[in-house]
Motif scaffolding. Structure first.
Motif, PDB file in Angstrom:
ATOM      1  N   LEU A   1       0.845  -1.197   0.000  1.00  0.00           N
ATOM      2  CA  LEU A   1       0.000   0.000   0.000  1.00  0.00           C
ATOM      3  C   LEU A   1       0.880   1.247   0.000  1.00  0.00           C
ATOM      4  O   LEU A   1       1.906   1.294   0.688  1.00  0.00           O
ATOM      5  CB  LEU A   1      -0.913   0.014   1.226  1.00  0.00           C
ATOM      6  CG  LEU A   1      -2.244  -0.737   1.080  1.00  0.00           C
ATOM      7  CD1 LEU A   1      -2.034  -2.222   0.805  1.00  0.00           C
ATOM      8  CD2 LEU A   1      -3.109  -0.539   2.312  1.00  0.00           C
ATOM      9  N   PRO A   2       0.483   2.272  -0.753  1.00  0.00           N
ATOM     10  CA  PRO A   2       1.271   3.507  -0.791  1.00  0.00           C
ATOM     11  C   PRO A   2       0.934   4.409   0.393  1.00  0.00           C
ATOM     12  O   PRO A   2      -0.097   4.228   1.053  1.00  0.00           O
ATOM     13  CB  PRO A   2       0.820   4.158  -2.099  1.00  0.00           C
ATOM     14  CG  PRO A   2      -0.622   3.744  -2.213  1.00  0.00           C
ATOM     15  CD  PRO A   2      -0.682   2.330  -1.645  1.00  0.00           C
ATOM     16  N   ILE A   3       1.782   5.366   0.617  1.00  0.00           N
ATOM     17  CA  ILE A   3       1.456   6.411   1.593  1.00  0.00           C
ATOM     18  C   ILE A   3       0.308   7.232   1.008  1.00  0.00           C
ATOM     19  O   ILE A   3       0.368   7.640  -0.146  1.00  0.00           O
ATOM     20  CB  ILE A   3       2.683   7.314   1.847  1.00  0.00           C
ATOM     21  CG1 ILE A   3       3.830   6.481   2.453  1.00  0.00           C
ATOM     22  CG2 ILE A   3       2.319   8.480   2.761  1.00  0.00           C
ATOM     23  CD1 ILE A   3       5.131   7.260   2.615  1.00  0.00           C
ATOM     24  N   PRO A   4      -0.760   7.469   1.767  1.00  0.00           N
ATOM     25  CA  PRO A   4      -1.893   8.227   1.232  1.00  0.00           C
ATOM     26  C   PRO A   4      -1.493   9.654   0.850  1.00  0.00           C
ATOM     27  O   PRO A   4      -0.579  10.233   1.456  1.00  0.00           O
ATOM     28  CB  PRO A   4      -2.892   8.249   2.400  1.00  0.00           C
ATOM     29  CG  PRO A   4      -2.491   7.137   3.294  1.00  0.00           C
ATOM     30  CD  PRO A   4      -1.003   7.007   3.142  1.00  0.00           C
TER      31      PRO A   4
ATOM     32  N   GLY B   1       5.317   8.969   6.086  1.00  0.00           N
ATOM     33  CA  GLY B   1       3.884   8.751   6.311  1.00  0.00           C
ATOM     34  C   GLY B   1       3.643   7.264   6.302  1.00  0.00           C
ATOM     35  O   GLY B   1       4.599   6.488   6.441  1.00  0.00           O
ATOM     36  N   GLY B   2       2.401   6.859   6.133  1.00  0.00           N
ATOM     37  CA  GLY B   2       2.148   5.424   6.096  1.00  0.00           C
ATOM     38  C   GLY B   2       0.707   5.116   5.764  1.00  0.00           C
ATOM     39  O   GLY B   2      -0.199   5.845   6.164  1.00  0.00           O
ATOM     40  N   PRO B   3       0.496   4.034   5.015  1.00  0.00           N
ATOM     41  CA  PRO B   3      -0.865   3.583   4.777  1.00  0.00           C
ATOM     42  C   PRO B   3      -1.449   3.038   6.082  1.00  0.00           C
ATOM     43  O   PRO B   3      -0.723   2.822   7.053  1.00  0.00           O
ATOM     44  CB  PRO B   3      -0.683   2.462   3.750  1.00  0.00           C
ATOM     45  CG  PRO B   3       0.700   1.954   3.992  1.00  0.00           C
ATOM     46  CD  PRO B   3       1.510   3.132   4.453  1.00  0.00           C
ATOM     47  N   GLY B   4      -2.770   2.808   6.084  1.00  0.00           N
ATOM     48  CA  GLY B   4      -3.358   2.256   7.291  1.00  0.00           C
ATOM     49  C   GLY B   4      -4.839   2.507   7.361  1.00  0.00           C
ATOM     50  O   GLY B   4      -5.467   2.914   6.382  1.00  0.00           O
ATOM     51  N   PHE B   5      -5.379   2.266   8.537  1.00  0.00           N
ATOM     52  CA  PHE B   5      -6.809   2.432   8.747  1.00  0.00           C
ATOM     53  C   PHE B   5      -7.225   3.890   8.596  1.00  0.00           C
ATOM     54  O   PHE B   5      -6.567   4.798   9.134  1.00  0.00           O
ATOM     55  CB  PHE B   5      -7.207   1.964  10.153  1.00  0.00           C
ATOM     56  CG  PHE B   5      -7.062   0.487  10.368  1.00  0.00           C
ATOM     57  CD1 PHE B   5      -7.716  -0.419   9.538  1.00  0.00           C
ATOM     58  CD2 PHE B   5      -6.284  -0.004  11.399  1.00  0.00           C
ATOM     59  CE1 PHE B   5      -7.586  -1.797   9.739  1.00  0.00           C
ATOM     60  CE2 PHE B   5      -6.155  -1.374  11.607  1.00  0.00           C
ATOM     61  CZ  PHE B   5      -6.795  -2.271  10.778  1.00  0.00           C
ATOM     62  N   GLY B   6      -8.324   4.120   7.874  1.00  0.00           N
ATOM     63  CA  GLY B   6      -8.954   5.428   7.844  1.00  0.00           C
ATOM     64  C   GLY B   6     -10.008   5.498   8.937  1.00  0.00           C
ATOM     65  O   GLY B   6     -10.248   4.518   9.674  1.00  0.00           O
ATOM     66  N   LEU B   7     -10.656   6.631   9.038  1.00  0.00           N
ATOM     67  CA  LEU B   7     -11.575   6.864  10.147  1.00  0.00           C
ATOM     68  C   LEU B   7     -12.729   5.863  10.173  1.00  0.00           C
ATOM     69  O   LEU B   7     -13.123   5.392  11.247  1.00  0.00           O
ATOM     70  CB  LEU B   7     -12.094   8.301  10.093  1.00  0.00           C
ATOM     71  CG  LEU B   7     -12.936   8.746  11.283  1.00  0.00           C
ATOM     72  CD1 LEU B   7     -12.196   8.532  12.591  1.00  0.00           C
ATOM     73  CD2 LEU B   7     -13.309  10.211  11.128  1.00  0.00           C
TER      74      LEU B   7
END
Lengths: 335, 335, 335, 335
Positions: free
Chosen positions: A169-172, A239-245
């Motif tokens: 996954l890319p950095i958003p 930065g980092g990909p991951g869970f959104g709100l």
């Protein structure tokens, strides 16, 4: 001259009555309260092959570090202790100076994350940095030792977003739900279904594999030269990909007791965020400050991913660091 | 002027061919090599009540510390990070300076204990402090991260010597097998039988409760005032009951993979030892330097003792501290 | 839940317009601004015998330390660096963890002492801890490096209160001007006269010998055993004789640029103060926060006292520690 | 398995009888023994303008550091101490972890540099790292506190090699006397003559300005961005111009008591040395280990250079760090 201390007008924690928590005004540990003997017995049944994975990364001076955090270790003396006794026994210690709870594989406890309000710096369960028991020498009632007395023994669930998305996954670069670096609530449900595991349930410990953590590769790191390390540290820290709100709200509703992953924040942290709609670390606030669901970052999930092991017995507790904000760790997965 | 470096003539490790170890000249982890999937599956079956105990003690500045070791923790800034974003999120770190692997609940890894010989400072599997990869910044091939990649998942066995002896064991004043502060091989066998548990077998992790650790009481420590703490620290550090040499030889023969207990050394350390026949830390040498069976000291065994839980699933791994001599810990017992 | 941050209503610094200082709103160094070449030339003329005294105390782990401050030093490796080159050169470093600017002989800079007001934590020249440049990693504009760029070269004046009072001054038990542990303005004038030295004048550096510092004896400390050291540390830290408020107001009026002495505070700190009229560290506030006259504590004045040297060339500067609150030191007196 | 400790066969210190030193077998301070009251009086006469320069560089986390040395400073709490008393006084400390005596402006004391011999690690005056009083916690008789009790008050002499050579000296690429990065004995004599100052004499403190130190610019450093700093750190650490062996032998013969400069080693350290004839740090050995003439590195000489001040009163002493190898510093020049 300054016009005096400017206090936040963002009183969300006060308006929304984030305190007392559902476990009472005295609670110091949060969602781990949910663990029951039945859950532990159920989790133990996930041990089927007799395999073990250790999920911590290697702590070393040249690992990626956030901001000005550091890790310096020396061996006094070498040997530290001169020969004693007939057998001339010798021994060594290591002396470390580090942001011990917030470097490498790191656990965010109750004292790590909060929100500024008009009444002070609000933390989990309505405690304030202004409280008398919280000083420059320790977090008092917010100290991680309280959680560490309980520990985490749970069903570990691994979400493999790399397989799901077809690559790292890319950095958003935006907060759009469509940004490929963001995992939504729907993504979570879809991954659970596709990976063929039971729905997320109360008491689970949930971990996200994004591939971003492989920039700081768990096993290959020391094969890189200094320049390559510098380059990778810069990218890892960008930065980092991951869970959104939406995913975080969903996880709160499912009553998990721990979230974590292979990045430094577990939640999505954008490369160029900061505009009008930016809500940096909103998941940190919602999951931890509001809901007492602590966060275990920078995990090495590579063995579990290679074994396609998505459910396992997770057994770990932070160190009982009196007044600590967090803890280092090397959690155990058994399956 | 000195007459130059005096090297030991005690070449026991060389004469007895302590290296290479039974796991080969390249081995860096020792007895934990013995763990098999079958052992892990068997250990998991010990989870019957769904209970969890955390076995680490609280790390704090005024805990008992050996020699000049230290523990200093501060919170930079409070909050460490200024408010960011619309929600004005704030966060804290802790900054620690400590002999991190050799204070409080502490794991002795391959780089901690060795013996001086005519060929240099001999450590596990024939490594020497004089080797090129071992420096004032880390233990190289002796580093604890190698063991920590494997981890300890095993049948935990608790020997309750306080019940066995009818009270807290005293600090030994002699090396006599009859000294009430010393646990012999026969004592081990008797306790196993009286406690109604299966004999010690290959792959076990064995822990000894002597009561000495209650001088530094796991839960009451912070109820003592400074003077009481000072007094107790002096007594705790004066020595400690524990395994004598016969017990250690026995444990080696039983092929356990970890030993530990509620004292600072697990083996017996006498109050007034040091005479002609003194063999200080002989068990450390036999168990660790020679046999690769590492040691986990200063455990809080109080919950297990209270529950009369003598067998349990033990799940823990040291931190992967690159080049570390040991590790802090808060191990998990599940039963 | 707390009712929110309670800010001070004591707005003395605001009401009395302590800022901007007489050297302008940008000033970061305070009274050392007063030094002129003429003063330096005049001070250099005090060198008459060609003698030198070093005024710092020995820094070591078991020295008296305030509160939970610490000093831990280790030697990585021993040697730290392996032999290099044909000559097989080896070298050692020392690794220190300490409250470096506030232990032992210590200099209080602009960032050390302030007063809480309704507008925030007020420090020298109207800077606030709430200012953006001041963080958990350094004091920004209040950093000691600004003063350290200037340095102190001045007439050193030593007031020998032990000779004046006929013995070591006791720790005060009251704030009465008659308390034998308090030095008043009149005492200062009398000592100057009796010691036969010129009146205090602009640019002077003034030092007070009370004898209290001999509890932590500059040269005999390491002859004491551990118990004796503990006892002496307790007594040394129980308080200290020194300047009372009238003396400090007088010294401000005389436009000195540095004050210091053989105690941990230079000003009087009572054994049982804390009642209704207590004004702890009032001189710290008046001299430093308000007037920019910094303080050099825990000096070894024994050689000057033995030589009855009451005027000398004082030459020293704090370390240029970026963002530091203070500095260690070993000042030079030449006479 | 290693064949055991390999001891040096280079017994130069033993063959040449470097010990006892000319000041006796008990001496712990070296060449500073040479200072006499006459020298001090003479040096004080160099104060003619009433000007002061502080010669230390700013200590900060992102300064150039050798090897894996570090500098980490935090402010516990901010404020560290909660408001006390009616005036609500507050205060801050700084907590530092650093190779305190071997970073930035740094003084090499007796315990810093030595030579491996067949009898052990030989240091100044025939002390060995193997001696009982030298441990992983301090250098014992080699500790810097002994020198620091005496201090350096001397004629400071500045050699301006930049003016002499017509520009910043390059990092040497050979050991040839003609390499433009090397200062020879003849160069020293020529500079002294051209700068119009008295010949070097017993008791002098001699400092060399090469311009290399301006890569780490004393006043402009914080105007550079992170990338520029990284680049400059790499170049600064790549080596350094300075005294070659002939100059050092000459300085020993002139009986100076301190040498120093604007580089990290004062002596020439080549960019590509290491070949057959390499003698790395030969001056360190000759000046310090053999002759007790200590070294003060990384000085800020810019004000003296700008003022063309080549003779001045130098007044400074290292910190009395018990068992330290060196000391930080901010020396005073008065002229």
């Amino acid at each position: 001259m300054t016009s005096g201390p400017v206090w936040a007008e963002n009183d969300q924690p006060l308006k929304e009555n984030w305190a007392p928590s559902e476990w009472g005004a005295d609670d110091k540990v949060g969602a781990v309260n949910r663990t029951t003997p039945t859950m532990v017995l159920s989790a133990a049944k996930l041990v089927k092959q007799g395999k073990v994975a250790t999920l911590g990364k290697v702590y070393q001076q040249d690992m990626p570090l956030y901001g000005s955090r550091g890790w310096r270790m020396t061996i006094p003396g070498l040997p530290t202790y001169s020969p004693i006794g007939e057998q001339e026994a010798v021994a060594n210690d290591e002396y470390l100076a580090a942001e011990i709870g917030q470097v490498g594989t790191q656990f965010d406890g109750p004292g790590h994350f909060g929100v500024l309000t008009s009444k002070g710096h609000f933390f989990y369960n309505g405690r304030y940095l202004e409280d008398d028991d919280i000083t420059g020498y320790g977090m008092g009632s917010l100290g991680v030792e309280h959680v560490a007395r309980v520990g985490f023994v749970c069903r570990g669930v691994l979400l493999d977003a790399v397989t799901y998305r077809g690559g790292r996954l890319p950095i958003p670069i935006s907060q759009s739900m469509d940004d490929p670096g963001i995992i939504t609530a729907k993504d979570v449900e879809t991954m659970i279904r596709k990976q063929g595991i039971d729905p997320i349930r109360e008491g689970d410990c949930l971990f996200l594999y994004t591939g971003h953590g492989d920039i700081w590769h768990p096993s290959m790191w020391d094969t890189y030269n200094a320049a390559e390390k510098q380059k990778r540290i810069a990218e890892f820290n960008a930065g980092g990909p991951g869970f959104g709100l939406s995913a975080c709200e969903y996880l709160v509703s499912r009553k998990i007791i721990l979230w974590g992953g292979d990045t430094a924040a577990t939640e999505a942290v954008g490369r160029d965020w900061g505009g009008e709609n930016a809500q940096p670390f909103e998941c940190h606030i919602k999951m931890m400050t509001r809901s007492g669901i602590w966060n275990l970052e920078n995990l090495d999930l590579s063995q579990l991913v290679a074994d396609k092991t998505y459910e396992f017995l997770f057994a770990w507790s932070p160190l009982k660091i009196k007044g600590g904000t967090g803890s280092p760790g090397n959690p155990i997965a058994i399956y």
